[in-house]
Design a protein around this motif. Structure first.
Motif, PDB file in Angstrom:
ATOM      1  N   ILE A 187      39.903  48.422  -8.863  1.00 56.41           N
ATOM      2  CA  ILE A 187      40.571  48.502  -7.562  1.00 56.41           C
ATOM      3  C   ILE A 187      39.807  49.451  -6.640  1.00 56.41           C
ATOM      4  O   ILE A 187      39.709  49.224  -5.426  1.00 56.41           O
ATOM      5  CB  ILE A 187      42.038  48.948  -7.726  1.00 56.41           C
ATOM      6  CG1 ILE A 187      42.895  47.756  -8.162  1.00 56.41           C
ATOM      7  CG2 ILE A 187      42.601  49.527  -6.440  1.00 56.41           C
ATOM      8  CD1 ILE A 187      43.035  46.650  -7.121  1.00 56.41           C
ATOM      9  N   LYS A 188      39.263  50.520  -7.198  1.00 53.96           N
ATOM     10  CA  LYS A 188      38.462  51.449  -6.386  1.00 53.96           C
ATOM     11  C   LYS A 188      37.241  50.749  -5.801  1.00 53.96           C
ATOM     12  O   LYS A 188      36.838  50.991  -4.662  1.00 53.96           O
ATOM     13  CB  LYS A 188      38.014  52.642  -7.237  1.00 53.96           C
ATOM     14  CG  LYS A 188      39.126  53.635  -7.525  1.00 53.96           C
ATOM     15  CD  LYS A 188      38.599  54.805  -8.334  1.00 53.96           C
ATOM     16  CE  LYS A 188      39.741  55.792  -8.635  1.00 53.96           C
ATOM     17  NZ  LYS A 188      39.274  56.918  -9.471  1.00 53.96           N
ATOM     18  N   ASN A 189      36.631  49.835  -6.605  1.00 55.81           N
ATOM     19  CA  ASN A 189      35.409  49.154  -6.157  1.00 55.81           C
ATOM     20  C   ASN A 189      35.699  47.912  -5.313  1.00 55.81           C
ATOM     21  O   ASN A 189      35.008  47.654  -4.323  1.00 55.81           O
ATOM     22  CB  ASN A 189      34.565  48.748  -7.376  1.00 55.81           C
ATOM     23  CG  ASN A 189      34.114  49.954  -8.185  1.00 55.81           C
ATOM     24  OD1 ASN A 189      33.926  51.040  -7.640  1.00 55.81           O
ATOM     25  ND2 ASN A 189      33.960  49.781  -9.491  1.00 55.81           N
ATOM     26  N   PHE A 190      36.717  47.149  -5.721  1.00 50.85           N
ATOM     27  CA  PHE A 190      36.980  45.874  -5.042  1.00 50.85           C
ATOM     28  C   PHE A 190      38.339  45.841  -4.357  1.00 50.85           C
ATOM     29  O   PHE A 190      38.767  44.800  -3.867  1.00 50.85           O
ATOM     30  CB  PHE A 190      36.910  44.710  -6.059  1.00 50.85           C
ATOM     31  CG  PHE A 190      35.617  44.638  -6.809  1.00 50.85           C
ATOM     32  CD1 PHE A 190      34.472  44.167  -6.190  1.00 50.85           C
ATOM     33  CD2 PHE A 190      35.545  45.058  -8.128  1.00 50.85           C
ATOM     34  CE1 PHE A 190      33.270  44.101  -6.880  1.00 50.85           C
ATOM     35  CE2 PHE A 190      34.354  44.996  -8.831  1.00 50.85           C
ATOM     36  CZ  PHE A 190      33.200  44.519  -8.210  1.00 50.85           C
ATOM     37  N   GLY A 191      39.033  46.980  -4.349  1.00 53.30           N
ATOM     38  CA  GLY A 191      40.379  47.027  -3.788  1.00 53.30           C
ATOM     39  C   GLY A 191      40.427  46.674  -2.316  1.00 53.30           C
ATOM     40  O   GLY A 191      41.393  46.071  -1.845  1.00 53.30           O
ATOM     41  N   ALA A 192      39.375  47.058  -1.568  1.00 54.88           N
ATOM     42  CA  ALA A 192      39.367  46.780  -0.129  1.00 54.88           C
ATOM     43  C   ALA A 192      39.375  45.275   0.129  1.00 54.88           C
ATOM     44  O   ALA A 192      40.091  44.786   1.016  1.00 54.88           O
ATOM     45  CB  ALA A 192      38.145  47.417   0.520  1.00 54.88           C
ATOM     46  N   ILE A 193      38.588  44.524  -0.674  1.00 49.84           N
ATOM     47  CA  ILE A 193      38.530  43.068  -0.497  1.00 49.84           C
ATOM     48  C   ILE A 193      39.866  42.442  -0.903  1.00 49.84           C
ATOM     49  O   ILE A 193      40.404  41.579  -0.206  1.00 49.84           O
ATOM     50  CB  ILE A 193      37.382  42.467  -1.330  1.00 49.84           C
ATOM     51  CG1 ILE A 193      36.041  43.002  -0.816  1.00 49.84           C
ATOM     52  CG2 ILE A 193      37.410  40.944  -1.284  1.00 49.84           C
ATOM     53  CD1 ILE A 193      34.849  42.616  -1.659  1.00 49.84           C
ATOM     54  N   PHE A 194      40.405  42.894  -2.060  1.00 44.25           N
ATOM     55  CA  PHE A 194      41.699  42.367  -2.514  1.00 44.25           C
ATOM     56  C   PHE A 194      42.776  42.675  -1.482  1.00 44.25           C
ATOM     57  O   PHE A 194      43.603  41.814  -1.156  1.00 44.25           O
ATOM     58  CB  PHE A 194      42.066  42.987  -3.864  1.00 44.25           C
ATOM     59  CG  PHE A 194      43.358  42.456  -4.426  1.00 44.25           C
ATOM     60  CD1 PHE A 194      43.396  41.258  -5.128  1.00 44.25           C
ATOM     61  CD2 PHE A 194      44.554  43.150  -4.255  1.00 44.25           C
ATOM     62  CE1 PHE A 194      44.587  40.759  -5.634  1.00 44.25           C
ATOM     63  CE2 PHE A 194      45.749  42.664  -4.760  1.00 44.25           C
ATOM     64  CZ  PHE A 194      45.762  41.456  -5.457  1.00 44.25           C
TER      65      PHE A 194
END
Length: 758
Positions: A187-194
């Motif tokens: 979530i830290k790495n891809f949370g912005a996209i999700f």
């Protein structure tokens, strides 16, 4: 006579307020369950966000009000007096039906309720009209009912059940495959996209659902229509940047924002879409009354063609309705009871299941397991292992009671629930289908929990049974609404002046009774004699903790045994019936203690593993005692309930002798365990021989009686059954006491030796 319609209108307005209250109590599940279940935000924040969504949705309510006016029946075929009877019947039955589901804690659809209430009342009124004229036959019923629209609504509702479950399961499976249960790092790495994807979907849903059909949509129509793709792209960019900034600045997961905004969006959709279910009929009644008053015609000849025209919603009424809905949400305890049903069915951890498995649920689970095994034979082993790795849960052992206070599921699932439900409702709205928000949100939640493997081997049959119960309740809603509304409109048509006051008083009485019943059942008072879980990790600790349970079982067992004998002596069926309930309750509590053995052993220290053997044996003996008491209680109840011959005086006298001896034995046992005077156990064990010999003596007497004077096979069977089960009860009690005596001596002895050495 004309005043009757004014009084009916006032009654409908009052009923509308009550309908909003019971409707919100049931439909609150639509937007509360994901936020409450994940515990991502506090209950106070959840209520504030949901209240804002409800109020905004009510004020900007969609144009679905037409369903109540002309979606189900053809208004031009009815006169004013007939329409008012239909509306009155619909409001009365709708309130009672929704309140019934709230009281038993099952979510149902206010959309289905209002649609089938209208359909049932309109069909019966049409049949009454047809039967009173020679011009039409029953074959002309289609000219009174808007069959095309009604079928379209029903088909959309049924399809939504399957589509919502399937899409929810698929999206959750993909999401879990990507993020896994250990999602914090990803979530830290891809949370912005999700976050960008989820919030864009929710925004798109709010625009379509919240604005389309409102009086304010015309001002934005040119900006929205034809530019949907641009709105989605711009929203995605803005929300992705926002999600990135939120995580960097606050150091919190963007999923918190997704859940908060998703809750707001669903609450907005609920009030915008479902407000028609509560005030659509009263507003149609008001417009009908207004048109009839201005016409100057008699109520029985004024055609309701006026309802075919589109009438804008009254902003003041929408404002008041929104305020009532918000107050209900904040104060209703029934809303939380209904939400608990869905949350328990979708909980990730083991919990105390609310539903018992049935033949259908077992068949579905077996069939699904077989299908999964068949699919696994096709998929390569390496792929299976990689997929299974994504679904590997954190290794946290908590008890079933602790699981109730823990989050029911994580924030990934909560976000998917809100996002998928929002998108599906948006698509249905764009197709102008009055979809059931309850069906969509519930089935999405069930689909995501299924994909998340929350329905494992341990819980699948219970969860599937629960879903089937809820779906069965939905069909029950439709059938019940149709029949009830038809019966009520028939009664009103028979005599308005008499039946309307009677039906209103009956409605008030039923609502009050259901409120008091729910209030009583929702009290979580703990009986002082209730059994408690052992939490200690040492033998000595378990000995002392279990002593309270043994004292309570002996106390309750003594009372159950005495009541069974007294019930037989007095042939008191009510006492025996009550006694049967008490022993069932005791058996359930002992079963719960046994269910907790896994968690008890897991939490033991390495140095205290021996405590597990002692605890398991104690529970086994308690279960044996409960089973003996259950048998004695049930055969006694069955004998009297079947109206068999009364036991003879000598038989009753002998059973009372046994009961008196057992009472002394159990009272001594209870006193020893209450005071933790375990050294007295040896003396109590010696009492057993006297009671045991007495029981053997009574058995031998009955054998002699049977050979010489007994004439009733049922009496003989009952008497032998009670005495033989009494022997088993005494054996279980003595085994328990000996286990305690030995364990206490062995745990105290090392302490004495250590003291002497010092």
């Amino acid at each position: 006579m004309d005043n009757i319609y004014l009084l009916m209108l006032i009654a409908i307005a009052v009923l509308a307020v009550a309908d909003i209250v019971v409707g919100v109590s049931n439909d609150a599940i639509n937007f509360l369950n994901s936020a409450i279940g994940s515990k991502a935000i506090s209950m106070r924040t959840i209520m504030i966000v949901a209240s804002l969504g409800i109020f905004v949705g009510a004020v900007f309510s969609s144009g679905m009000m037409e369903v109540a006016r002309k979606g189900i029946f053809v208004p031009g075929q009815f006169y004013f007096d007939e329409i008012m009877m239909i509306f009155m019947a619909v409001m009365i039955t709708d309130i009672l039906l929704l309140d019934f589901f709230n009281t038993i804690g099952l979510p149902t659809s206010t959309t289905v309720s209002i649609v089938f209430n209208l359909l049932g009342a309109a069909v019966v009124m049409s049949l009454i009209k047809i039967s009173g004229t020679d011009e039409h036959t029953f074959a002309d019923l289609g000219s009174y009912i808007n069959t095309k629209k009604a079928i379209e609504i029903i088909r959309g509702i049924i399809m939504s059940v399957f589509i919502a479950f399937t899409v929810g399961a698929l999206v959750q499976w993909v999401s879990r495959l990507i993020f896994t249960f250990h999602y914090e790092k990803k979530i830290k790495n891809f949370g912005a996209i999700f976050g960008g994807v989820a919030l864009t979907a929710i925004t798109y849903f709010i625009f379509l659902k919240g604005l389309k059909g409102t009086p304010y949509y015309n001002d934005l129509k040119d900006l929205v229509e034809g530019n949907e793709l641009y709105i989605i792209i711009v929203s995605f960019i803005i929300w992705t940047l926002f999600s990135f900034a939120f995580q960097k600045i606050t150091k919190k997961s963007v999923l918190v924002v997704v859940i908060a905004i998703g809750t707001f969006g669903l609450a907005l959709a609920f009030s915008g879409n479902d407000l028609v279910n509560f005030i659509g009929v009263p507003m149609a009644a008001y417009h009908s009354f207004e048109a009839w008053t201005n016409s100057g015609l008699d109520a029985s000849v004024f055609s309701m063609e006026v309802l075919s025209k589109k009438v804008p919603a009254e902003p003041l009424l929408l404002f008041i309705s929104g305020a009532i809905m918000v107050v209900t949400l904040l104060l209703s305890k029934k809303a939380r009871t209904v939400a608990e049903t869905e949350i328990s069915l979708s909980r990730q951890n083991d919990t105390h299941e609310k539903f018992e498995p049935n033949v259908i649920s077992r068949g579905i689970v077996k069939g699904t397991s077989w299908l999964a095994d068949a699919v696994n034979t096709i998929i390569p082993k390496a792929t299976q292992d990689r997929i299974s790795g994504s679904f590997e849960k954190p290794n946290v052992i908590i008890t079933k009671d602790q699981s109730i206070d823990a989050p029911a599921f994580d924030m990934i699932r909560a976000s998917v629930n809100l996002m998928v439900a929002g998108v599906l409702i948006a698509i249905a709205t764009s197709m102008k289908l009055p979809l059931s928000t309850t069906y969509v949100t519930f089935m999405v939640a069930m689909g995501t929990s299924f994909a998340d493997r929350a329905w494992g081997k341990e819980s699948a049959v219970y969860r599937v049974a629960g879903v089937l119960n809820v779906i069965g309740g939905w069909f029950g809603t439709a059938i019940g609404a149709f029949i009830a509304a038809g019966v009520v409109v028939y009664l009103i048509n028979w005599n308005k002046e008499v039946m309307i006051p009677i039906l209103l008083l009956l409605t008030i009485a039923i609502l009050i009774r259901n409120y008091l019943t729910h209030k009583k059942s929702s009290k979580t008072t703990i009986d002082e004699d209730s059994l408690t879980y052992a939490e200690s990790s040492s033998v000595q600790g378990v000995i002392h903790e279990s002593a309270g349970n043994i004292a309570n079982v002996v106390k309750r067992g003594n009372k159950i045994y005495t009541n069974a004998i007294n019930g037989l002596a007095k042939q008191d069926l009510q006492l025996l019936k009550k006694n049967k309930k008490q022993v069932d309750k005791l058996s359930q509590e002992v079963d719960k203690l046994r269910d907790n053995i896994f968690y008890f052993i897991k939490n033991l220290d390495e140095s205290s593993v021996s405590a597990s053997g002692f605890y398991i044996n104690i529970l086994g003996y308690l279960q044996d005692m409960a089973q003996s008491l259950e048998y004695i209680s049930k055969v006694s109840h069955k004998h009297i309930n079947n109206n068999h011959k009364k036991l003879k005086f000598n038989q009753i006298k002998e059973l009372k002798e046994v009961d008196n001896k057992i009472e002394i034995l159990f009272n001594d046992t209870k006193a020893a365990f209450d005071s933790r005077s375990f050294e007295q156990i040896g003396a109590i064990i010696n009492e057993k021989t006297e009671v045991y010999d007495l029981v053997k003596e009574k058995i031998q007497k009955q054998v002699t009686r049977t050979r010489t004077e007994e004439s009733s096979p049922k009496n003989t069977t009952l008497y032998f059954g009670i005495l033989l089960e009494t022997k088993d009860l005494l054996n279980a009690t003595m085994n328990l006491l000996e286990e305690y005596h030995n364990a206490h001596d062995s745990s105290v002895e090392p302490a004495k030796i250590n003291t002497e050495e010092e």
